[in-house]
Design a protein around this motif. Structure first.
Motif, PDB file in Angstrom:
ATOM      1  N   LEU A 143      -2.299  13.123 -25.786  1.00  0.00           N
ATOM      2  CA  LEU A 143      -2.971  11.808 -25.274  1.00  0.00           C
ATOM      3  C   LEU A 143      -3.028  12.053 -23.800  1.00  0.00           C
ATOM      4  O   LEU A 143      -2.047  12.342 -23.141  1.00  0.00           O
ATOM      5  CB  LEU A 143      -2.272  10.560 -25.792  1.00  0.00           C
ATOM      6  CG  LEU A 143      -2.060  10.358 -27.450  1.00  0.00           C
ATOM      7  CD1 LEU A 143      -1.244   9.366 -27.767  1.00  0.00           C
ATOM      8  CD2 LEU A 143      -3.432  10.269 -27.866  1.00  0.00           C
ATOM      9  N   PRO A 144      -3.753  11.077 -23.169  1.00  0.00           N
ATOM     10  CA  PRO A 144      -3.786  10.695 -21.690  1.00  0.00           C
ATOM     11  C   PRO A 144      -2.723   9.849 -21.474  1.00  0.00           C
ATOM     12  O   PRO A 144      -2.263   9.261 -22.230  1.00  0.00           O
ATOM     13  CB  PRO A 144      -5.255  10.103 -21.245  1.00  0.00           C
ATOM     14  CG  PRO A 144      -5.561   9.280 -22.668  1.00  0.00           C
ATOM     15  CD  PRO A 144      -5.174  10.381 -23.842  1.00  0.00           C
ATOM     16  N   SER A 145      -2.260   9.478 -20.046  1.00  0.00           N
ATOM     17  CA  SER A 145      -1.509   8.757 -19.827  1.00  0.00           C
ATOM     18  C   SER A 145      -1.920   7.208 -20.119  1.00  0.00           C
ATOM     19  O   SER A 145      -3.062   6.974 -20.367  1.00  0.00           O
ATOM     20  CB  SER A 145      -1.021   8.759 -18.424  1.00  0.00           C
ATOM     21  OG  SER A 145      -2.180   8.272 -17.489  1.00  0.00           O
ATOM     22  N   MET A 146      -1.004   6.356 -20.324  1.00  0.00           N
ATOM     23  CA  MET A 146      -1.358   5.050 -21.080  1.00  0.00           C
ATOM     24  C   MET A 146      -2.196   4.302 -20.067  1.00  0.00           C
ATOM     25  O   MET A 146      -3.261   3.585 -20.700  1.00  0.00           O
ATOM     26  CB  MET A 146       0.035   4.321 -21.018  1.00  0.00           C
ATOM     27  CG  MET A 146       0.897   5.053 -22.175  1.00  0.00           C
ATOM     28  SD  MET A 146       2.571   4.037 -22.418  1.00  0.00           S
ATOM     29  CE  MET A 146       2.000   2.811 -23.636  1.00  0.00           C
ATOM     30  N   PRO A 147      -2.087   4.353 -18.761  1.00  0.00           N
ATOM     31  CA  PRO A 147      -2.990   3.644 -17.919  1.00  0.00           C
ATOM     32  C   PRO A 147      -4.413   4.226 -18.154  1.00  0.00           C
ATOM     33  O   PRO A 147      -5.497   3.638 -18.055  1.00  0.00           O
ATOM     34  CB  PRO A 147      -2.580   3.791 -16.570  1.00  0.00           C
ATOM     35  CG  PRO A 147      -1.194   4.063 -16.676  1.00  0.00           C
ATOM     36  CD  PRO A 147      -1.078   4.886 -17.700  1.00  0.00           C
ATOM     37  N   VAL A 148      -4.552   5.732 -18.129  1.00  0.00           N
ATOM     38  CA  VAL A 148      -5.807   6.128 -18.315  1.00  0.00           C
ATOM     39  C   VAL A 148      -6.551   5.923 -19.564  1.00  0.00           C
ATOM     40  O   VAL A 148      -7.624   5.547 -19.809  1.00  0.00           O
ATOM     41  CB  VAL A 148      -5.654   7.739 -18.313  1.00  0.00           C
ATOM     42  CG1 VAL A 148      -7.082   8.339 -18.405  1.00  0.00           C
ATOM     43  CG2 VAL A 148      -5.389   7.954 -16.767  1.00  0.00           C
ATOM     44  N   ALA A 149      -5.667   5.935 -20.873  1.00  0.00           N
ATOM     45  CA  ALA A 149      -6.060   5.343 -22.299  1.00  0.00           C
ATOM     46  C   ALA A 149      -6.841   4.114 -22.202  1.00  0.00           C
ATOM     47  O   ALA A 149      -7.715   3.568 -22.667  1.00  0.00           O
ATOM     48  CB  ALA A 149      -5.122   5.693 -23.287  1.00  0.00           C
ATOM     49  N   LEU A 184       1.961  -1.091  -8.371  1.00  0.00           N
ATOM     50  CA  LEU A 184       2.509   0.139  -9.161  1.00  0.00           C
ATOM     51  C   LEU A 184       1.942   0.145 -10.393  1.00  0.00           C
ATOM     52  O   LEU A 184       1.578   1.169 -11.163  1.00  0.00           O
ATOM     53  CB  LEU A 184       3.893  -0.032  -9.028  1.00  0.00           C
ATOM     54  CG  LEU A 184       4.816   0.399  -7.789  1.00  0.00           C
ATOM     55  CD1 LEU A 184       6.087  -0.270  -7.715  1.00  0.00           C
ATOM     56  CD2 LEU A 184       4.838   1.737  -7.805  1.00  0.00           C
ATOM     57  N   MET A 185       1.839  -0.945 -10.938  1.00  0.00           N
ATOM     58  CA  MET A 185       1.416  -1.059 -12.496  1.00  0.00           C
ATOM     59  C   MET A 185       0.016  -0.696 -12.702  1.00  0.00           C
ATOM     60  O   MET A 185      -0.451  -0.369 -13.598  1.00  0.00           O
ATOM     61  CB  MET A 185       1.721  -2.650 -13.071  1.00  0.00           C
ATOM     62  CG  MET A 185       3.237  -2.817 -13.074  1.00  0.00           C
ATOM     63  SD  MET A 185       3.632  -4.526 -13.684  1.00  0.00           S
ATOM     64  CE  MET A 185       3.063  -4.480 -15.477  1.00  0.00           C
ATOM     65  N   PHE A 186      -1.025  -1.181 -11.783  1.00  0.00           N
ATOM     66  CA  PHE A 186      -2.352  -1.399 -12.218  1.00  0.00           C
ATOM     67  C   PHE A 186      -3.210  -0.458 -11.277  1.00  0.00           C
ATOM     68  O   PHE A 186      -4.443  -0.310 -11.489  1.00  0.00           O
ATOM     69  CB  PHE A 186      -2.917  -2.832 -12.039  1.00  0.00           C
ATOM     70  CG  PHE A 186      -2.303  -3.638 -13.070  1.00  0.00           C
ATOM     71  CD1 PHE A 186      -2.854  -3.675 -14.375  1.00  0.00           C
ATOM     72  CD2 PHE A 186      -1.378  -4.741 -12.644  1.00  0.00           C
ATOM     73  CE1 PHE A 186      -2.249  -4.457 -15.192  1.00  0.00           C
ATOM     74  CE2 PHE A 186      -0.937  -5.458 -13.695  1.00  0.00           C
ATOM     75  CZ  PHE A 186      -1.533  -5.448 -14.889  1.00  0.00           C
ATOM     76  N   SER A 187      -2.674   0.327 -10.312  1.00  0.00           N
ATOM     77  CA  SER A 187      -3.546   1.067  -9.661  1.00  0.00           C
ATOM     78  C   SER A 187      -4.119   2.229 -10.097  1.00  0.00           C
ATOM     79  O   SER A 187      -5.326   2.559 -10.219  1.00  0.00           O
ATOM     80  CB  SER A 187      -2.783   1.657  -8.082  1.00  0.00           C
ATOM     81  OG  SER A 187      -2.373   0.565  -7.413  1.00  0.00           O
ATOM     82  N   ILE A 226       0.748  -1.212  -0.016  1.00  0.00           N
ATOM     83  CA  ILE A 226       0.004  -0.034  -0.124  1.00  0.00           C
ATOM     84  C   ILE A 226       1.042   1.458   0.063  1.00  0.00           C
ATOM     85  O   ILE A 226       0.697   1.988  -0.903  1.00  0.00           O
ATOM     86  CB  ILE A 226      -0.833  -0.083   1.275  1.00  0.00           C
ATOM     87  CG1 ILE A 226      -1.952  -1.075   1.247  1.00  0.00           C
ATOM     88  CG2 ILE A 226      -1.551   1.288   1.335  1.00  0.00           C
ATOM     89  CD1 ILE A 226      -3.002  -1.112   0.167  1.00  0.00           C
ATOM     90  N   LEU A 227       1.863   1.104   1.053  1.00  0.00           N
ATOM     91  CA  LEU A 227       2.736   2.393   1.096  1.00  0.00           C
ATOM     92  C   LEU A 227       3.472   2.812   0.019  1.00  0.00           C
ATOM     93  O   LEU A 227       3.814   3.840  -0.264  1.00  0.00           O
ATOM     94  CB  LEU A 227       3.731   2.504   2.189  1.00  0.00           C
ATOM     95  CG  LEU A 227       2.542   2.387   3.872  1.00  0.00           C
ATOM     96  CD1 LEU A 227       3.772   1.957   4.798  1.00  0.00           C
ATOM     97  CD2 LEU A 227       1.908   3.618   4.019  1.00  0.00           C
ATOM     98  N   ILE A 228       4.084   1.901  -0.698  1.00  0.00           N
ATOM     99  CA  ILE A 228       4.813   1.888  -1.758  1.00  0.00           C
ATOM    100  C   ILE A 228       4.155   1.792  -3.219  1.00  0.00           C
ATOM    101  O   ILE A 228       4.295   2.571  -4.205  1.00  0.00           O
ATOM    102  CB  ILE A 228       6.103   1.496  -1.706  1.00  0.00           C
ATOM    103  CG1 ILE A 228       6.850   1.971  -0.709  1.00  0.00           C
ATOM    104  CG2 ILE A 228       7.010   1.464  -3.143  1.00  0.00           C
ATOM    105  CD1 ILE A 228       8.374   1.190  -0.415  1.00  0.00           C
ATOM    106  N   GLY A 229       3.586   0.499  -3.178  1.00  0.00           N
ATOM    107  CA  GLY A 229       2.719   0.087  -4.429  1.00  0.00           C
ATOM    108  C   GLY A 229       1.566   1.003  -4.584  1.00  0.00           C
ATOM    109  O   GLY A 229       1.713   1.255  -5.959  1.00  0.00           O
ATOM    110  N   VAL A 230       0.517   1.101  -3.925  1.00  0.00           N
ATOM    111  CA  VAL A 230      -0.671   1.667  -4.321  1.00  0.00           C
ATOM    112  C   VAL A 230      -0.004   3.056  -4.350  1.00  0.00           C
ATOM    113  O   VAL A 230      -0.659   4.008  -5.286  1.00  0.00           O
ATOM    114  CB  VAL A 230      -1.622   1.500  -3.215  1.00  0.00           C
ATOM    115  CG1 VAL A 230      -2.916   2.497  -3.544  1.00  0.00           C
ATOM    116  CG2 VAL A 230      -2.184   0.219  -3.541  1.00  0.00           C
ATOM    117  N   ARG A 231       0.539   3.725  -3.266  1.00  0.00           N
ATOM    118  CA  ARG A 231       1.100   5.028  -3.542  1.00  0.00           C
ATOM    119  C   ARG A 231       1.580   5.450  -4.879  1.00  0.00           C
ATOM    120  O   ARG A 231       1.459   6.325  -5.216  1.00  0.00           O
ATOM    121  CB  ARG A 231       1.843   5.530  -2.360  1.00  0.00           C
ATOM    122  CG  ARG A 231       2.527   6.927  -2.234  1.00  0.00           C
ATOM    123  CD  ARG A 231       3.317   7.148  -1.078  1.00  0.00           C
ATOM    124  NE  ARG A 231       2.902   7.138   0.188  1.00  0.00           N
ATOM    125  CZ  ARG A 231       2.524   8.101   0.638  1.00  0.00           C
ATOM    126  NH1 ARG A 231       2.286   9.247   0.191  1.00  0.00           N
ATOM    127  NH2 ARG A 231       1.721   7.919   2.170  1.00  0.00           N
TER     128      ARG A 231
END
Length: 553
Positions: A430-436, A472-475, A165-170
């Motif tokens: 373009l939006p960021s890749m996760p947003v797209a 980190l990749m999917f949040s 949570i502290l590093i991954g989700v953040r």
């Protein structure tokens, strides 16, 4: 560029990682450097991101990598120090005196002690410790690996004192767009993160209560003499009590204290309650179950990691546990917002603002990191257990070897994720890749997405082999899907975080590591065919809970 093409380009780095790691069975040390290069090439060549921004994102990723590696080193060093001092052997002896019933041993050693190790160390450590420990107690090695993998579910979201949570989700959510929106709404990012942690704890609290019973039933079904589900079901009252003994304090800690404590606190309370109940035979059936034949104990080797079990030590159990108790105390006094200790430790900050003239910044508070506190616990262990310098040196050498392997992978993986996340400022509007990618998913899946969010999280853990890296990749992707569907981003990210934890039960890297320690390398497929059952249970229940919370509550 159409939305479909944007989504295709956005999924390409993840798809390539999946093909190389799963399809081609490349080790992560070969796959992730190539995935980093492919991601950078797509971002610069097709997404229009300035190369300076890519380099700045890489530097930001290296800051995060340092924090992860510092935690890994501290956690593994503490464990290896206890191995050298005989503390692990003393803890093992204490467990075996409680009950000879294998079902009770699964609960106490795997579910509770394993969850405590997850809370303290994380990074696949519970399976690497518990699997050889169970083999040493007479469990079939394949059973030990299966059980070791199932440990890595409920406790994982708050493993390594909250690192996912502290590093991954953040790290996954800290992008300029979201931070600006939260600032406009007057919501501190730390408060937002604690809301995600609290929601994750509650989802786990409901779903994880049945995991110890499932552990037992799968053991009796696949490894017992009669291959029977019912032999495991007969201990259901005690198993469910044991589940609640962990999940109730775990949930309360997640809601009121934050992401550092749930797994540690839940396991400590659960160990005390369940050990006392087992000694008093509270809710236990009259029969005592065991693996009854040599065929059932087909352990095919004892593995290379014995955790110091060959040492004969007269150390009291309380003394063996003292370093972990000290760690828990240190964490509490540094994390409670009512005390000033945490604020003092944060005074030392290493930061780089506006890296290379961009809007990207990076910072680290080394004294506040769990890794520093773990090293303090190692120092306490050294003096408390009266270790010799050569023993501590041996522990450091072994820990350093593990760190080098993890470090090489993370040096490419985390910067790749940051490049991916920071792609929102580009020359093509373009939006960021996760947003797209999220916009495409929202347009094609619709309002039932909460049902699938945990499953996608589990897929991320299966691919990445790490809860923290998967977060980190999917949040941001999950949060962006929620935005596009106009549903709660907190709940959807929490659903993903819980699903990622469940996916650790089928993470290939963890299965390989656990199999190696138990001496059954080459039979990972057999383990995966079994652990997919609790993974599907977990993701299905959590997905249904997500739908209920969002649309009914």
């Amino acid at each position: 560029m159409t939305l479909t093409i944007q989504a295709f380009l956005s999924i390409t780095p993840i798809f390539v990682a999946a093909v190389l790691l799963v399809g081609c069975r490349w080790p992560a040390r070969r796959a992730m450097p190539l995935v980093y290069v492919i991601t950078a090439a797509i971002v610069m060549g097709l997404w229009g991101v300035n190369p300076t921004r890519v380099i700045a994102s890489t530097i930001q990723g290296l800051f995060i990598t340092f924090e992860i590696l510092w935690i890994i080193f501290g956690a593994i060093l503490l464990l290896n120090a206890l191995k050298q001092s005989g503390g692990v052997a003393a803890i093992r002896t204490g467990f075996t005196t409680v009950s000879t019933d294998r079902r009770v041993q699964i609960i106490i050693i795997a579910w509770l002690f394993g969850s405590f190790i997850e809370g303290a160390a994380g990074f696949g450590t519970p399976a690497a410790i518990v699997a050889p420990l169970l083999v040493a107690l007479g469990f079939p090695a394949l059973a030990a690996v299966m059980i070791g993998m199932m440990i890595q579910s409920t406790a994982v979201t708050f493993g390594a004192v909250g690192t996912p949570i502290l590093i991954g989700v953040r790290g996954g959510l800290e992008n300029p767009e979201l931070l600006a929106r939260l600032a406009t709404a007057g919501i501190p990012f730390d408060s937002y993160l604690r809301s995600i942690a609290a929601s994750s704890a509650m989802l786990h609290g409901v779903t994880g209560t049945a995991i110890p019973l499932l552990m037992i039933m799968m053991t009796t079904r696949f490894f017992g003499r009669h291959r029977s589900w019912s032999e495991g079901l007969s201990i259901a009252p005690f198993a469910l009590f044991s589940g609640l003994a962990f999940t109730v304090p775990y949930t309360l800690a997640g809601v009121f204290w934050g992401p550092e404590f749930p797994s540690l606190f839940g396991a400590l309370v659960g160990l005390a309650l369940v050990t006392f109940a087992a000694k008093k035979r509270f809710l236990l059936p009259k029969d005592s179950w065991d693996f009854s034949s040599a065929k059932d104990r087909d352990d095919q080797g004892r593995g290379s990691m014995t955790m110091g079990l060959e040492k004969e030590q007269s150390m009291p159990v309380w003394l063996a546990w003292a370093p972990y108790a000290s760690l828990a105390f240190i964490l509490v006094i540094t994390r409670l917002p009512q005390l000033p200790v945490g604020t003092w430790l944060k005074l030392l900050t290493v930061k780089w603002t506006s890296i290379l003239g961009t809007d990207i910044s990076a910072a680290s508070t080394p004294l506040y990191l769990p890794g520093t506190l773990l090293l303090l616990a190692v120092l306490i262990t050294y003096f408390l257990h009266r270790m010799r310098p050569r023993e501590l040196a041996a522990a450091a050498k072994e820990s350093g070897r593990i760190l080098l392997g993890a470090g090489f992978v993370l040096i490419f993986t985390v910067p790749m994720v940051r490049i991916y996340m920071n792609s929102g400022i580009n020359g093509m509007g373009l939006p960021s890749m996760p947003v797209a990618l999220a916009k495409w998913v929202a347009a094609n899946v619709g309002g039932v997405w909460p049902l699938f969010a945990p499953l996608i999280g589990a897929l991320g853990a299966f691919i990445a082999g790490s809860n923290t890296v998967s977060n980190l990749m999917f949040s941001l992707f999950q949060h962006s899907v929620a935005d596009n569907l106009m549903i709660s981003g907190v709940i959807v990210v929490a659903l993903k975080a819980v699903g990622v934890a469940a996916g650790n039960m089928i993470a290939i890297h963890n299965v390989v590591a656990a199999s190696a320690t138990a001496g059954v390398l080459g039979q990972e497929g057999s383990t995966l065919r079994k652990t997919i059952i609790p993974t599907l249970y977990y993701t299905t229940i959590v997905g249904l809970l997500g739908l209920m919370i969002i649309y009914l509550l």
